[in-house]
Design a protein around this motif. Structure first.
Motif, short mmCIF file in Angstrom:
data_model
loop_
_atom_site.label_atom_id
_atom_site.label_comp_id
_atom_site.label_asym_id
_atom_site.label_seq_id
_atom_site.Cartn_x
_atom_site.Cartn_y
_atom_site.Cartn_z
N TYR A 228 0.83 -1.21 0.00
CA TYR A 228 0.00 0.00 0.00
C TYR A 228 0.86 1.26 0.00
O TYR A 228 0.60 2.21 -0.73
CB TYR A 228 -0.91 -0.01 1.24
N ILE A 229 1.89 1.26 0.85
CA ILE A 229 2.78 2.43 0.94
C ILE A 229 3.50 2.64 -0.38
O ILE A 229 3.56 3.75 -0.92
CB ILE A 229 3.78 2.25 2.09
N ASN A 230 4.05 1.56 -0.94
CA ASN A 230 4.78 1.66 -2.21
C ASN A 230 3.86 2.08 -3.35
O ASN A 230 4.27 2.83 -4.24
CB ASN A 230 5.45 0.33 -2.53
N HIS A 231 2.64 1.58 -3.33
CA HIS A 231 1.67 1.94 -4.38
C HIS A 231 1.42 3.44 -4.39
O HIS A 231 1.42 4.09 -5.45
CB HIS A 231 0.36 1.19 -4.15
N ARG A 232 1.22 4.01 -3.21
CA ARG A 232 0.95 5.46 -3.13
C ARG A 232 2.20 6.25 -3.52
O ARG A 232 2.10 7.28 -4.21
CB ARG A 232 0.50 5.82 -1.72
N ASN A 233 3.36 5.80 -3.09
CA ASN A 233 4.59 6.51 -3.46
C ASN A 233 4.84 6.44 -4.97
O ASN A 233 5.29 7.41 -5.58
CB ASN A 233 5.78 5.90 -2.71
N LYS A 234 4.53 5.29 -5.57
CA LYS A 234 4.69 5.14 -7.01
C LYS A 234 3.74 6.07 -7.76
O LYS A 234 4.12 6.72 -8.74
CB LYS A 234 4.43 3.69 -7.42
N ARG A 235 2.50 6.16 -7.29
CA ARG A 235 1.53 7.04 -7.94
C ARG A 235 1.98 8.50 -7.82
O ARG A 235 1.86 9.28 -8.77
CB ARG A 235 0.16 6.85 -7.30
N GLU A 236 2.51 8.85 -6.67
CA GLU A 236 3.01 10.22 -6.47
C GLU A 236 4.15 10.51 -7.45
O GLU A 236 4.19 11.59 -8.06
CB GLU A 236 3.48 10.39 -5.04
N ALA A 237 5.05 9.55 -7.61
CA ALA A 237 6.16 9.73 -8.54
C ALA A 237 5.66 9.90 -9.97
O ALA A 237 6.20 10.70 -10.75
CB ALA A 237 7.11 8.54 -8.44
#
Length: 349
Positions: A228-237
């Motif tokens: 979940y954390i990585n998914h949100r960080n990836k979307r932000e990137a």
């Protein structure tokens, strides 16, 4: 794939389905009977399906439970509080109801709006209007509830909704994660900055199992929360990359035009070029969600806006105009009305 009406998940946990399957609720809302005594704690109440109470009664009968010690609600969304009237009607109004904050279905229930867009339901059809004749008892962080066989500790985990709580089952080192972490897919977010903090808080507990508000039991909590954390960080990137590309287009245009104009003309062009480097939230959706059907753009746009607001709070992006939150008559966000977003470095040109 649907779940049985109820399932014993452990010695002290029985999942009782809310009988409300759908694109937003997956197999339906998971409600839980917790404990092993004659009276137990019920976590959440479903959305008010007429099939819920018969299903709950059957689950109680087969697990030798004759009553409810209390009901604890993870948050105010309609599919978690809508079953309360029928529960109180069946078990009596003296059953204590615990929740962080008051009990209401708020106008900003994003899940209801998305249900309208995706399922074609009108809000009044999906919303049971449980506005509060029911008095909720106060819940605070670290508050402890006990029933025979089980001890629950409250953790405030805002982000999916401002009033969201998760519950730690001490005996199993398990977490009832509500809609903060689902068993399948990702969740709707109302405050991304708060949500990311909540995910980190859950991650730090090193739980052995998650019992989510929707979807199957999560047996690898650390891996799931990290995803979940990585998914949100990836979307932000991805969002930042789209805005960076807009800057690149601006830079290219600047190099090819400014040298041939007067100082005043160059100043005017620079102002105009700032607009080239700014994008509406809908334009960002089209660039990031390239495989998403148009009918889901409004839902995707809400996610993008949450990222943009978080980045704005961190002073990494700026918005010129309406902040990207104006709703159009179709329930989405109109690119004509919404503000335009750009990286802060561009905004300072």
């Amino acid at each position: 794939k649907g779940f049985p009406g109820f399932t014993r998940l452990s010695d002290v946990v029985v999942r009782v389905m809310g009988m409300n399957p759908g694109p937003m609720t997956l197999q339906g809302t998971n409600t839980y009977l917790v404990g092993n005594g004659k009276k137990r704690i019920l976590i959440d109440s479903g959305e008010g399906s007429e099939r819920y109470i018969p299903n709950l009664l059957k689950a109680m009968e087969e697990t030798k439970c004759s009553g409810l010690d209390m009901v604890i609600l993870t948050h105010y969304h309609h599919d978690h509080i809508g079953g309360l009237p029928s529960i109180l009607d069946k078990f009596g109004e003296d059953v204590p109801i615990y929740k962080l904050g008051g009990l209401q279905v708020a106008d900003d229930d994003a899940e209801l709006k998305m249900m309208e867009e995706i399922e074609g339901k009108k809000t009044e059809e999906a919303n049971p209007k449980v506005n509060c004749k029911v008095e909720c008892k106060k819940v605070t962080d670290k508050m402890v509830f006990k029933t025979e066989g089980a001890t629950l500790e409250v953790l405030t985990t805002p982000g999916h909704s401002p009033d969201h709580v998760s519950l730690v089952l001490k005996e199993e080192k398990a977490i009832f994660s509500g809609d903060c972490v689902l068993g399948t897919g990702t969740t709707v977010v109302s405050d991304l900055e708060a949500y990311m903090h909540s995910l980190q808080r859950l991650l730090g507990l090193d739980a052995k199992v998650l019992y989510p508000g929707h979807g199957p039991v999560v047996k690898n909590p650390k891996e799931r929360i990290t995803y979940y954390i990585n998914h949100r960080n990836k979307r932000e990137a991805q969002i930042l990359k789209v805005l960076e590309k807009a800057i690149a287009a601006l830079t290219t245009h600047t190099h090819t035009t400014h040298n041939t104009h007067t100082h005043r003309e160059a100043q005017i062009l620079k102002v105009l070029e700032k607009a080239i480097a700014a994008l509406t939230s809908l334009e960002i959706v089209k660039a990031v969600y390239t495989d998403t059907p148009v009918k889901l753009y409004a839902a995707a746009e809400r996610n993008v806006i949450q990222h943009l607001l978080k980045l704005q709070a961190e002073r990494r992006v700026a918005c010129d105009g309406g902040g990207g939150q104006q709703s159009s008559s179709s329930g989405g966000i109109s690119s004509n009305e919404a503000g335009k977003w750009t990286l802060v470095e561009t905004a300072k040109l």
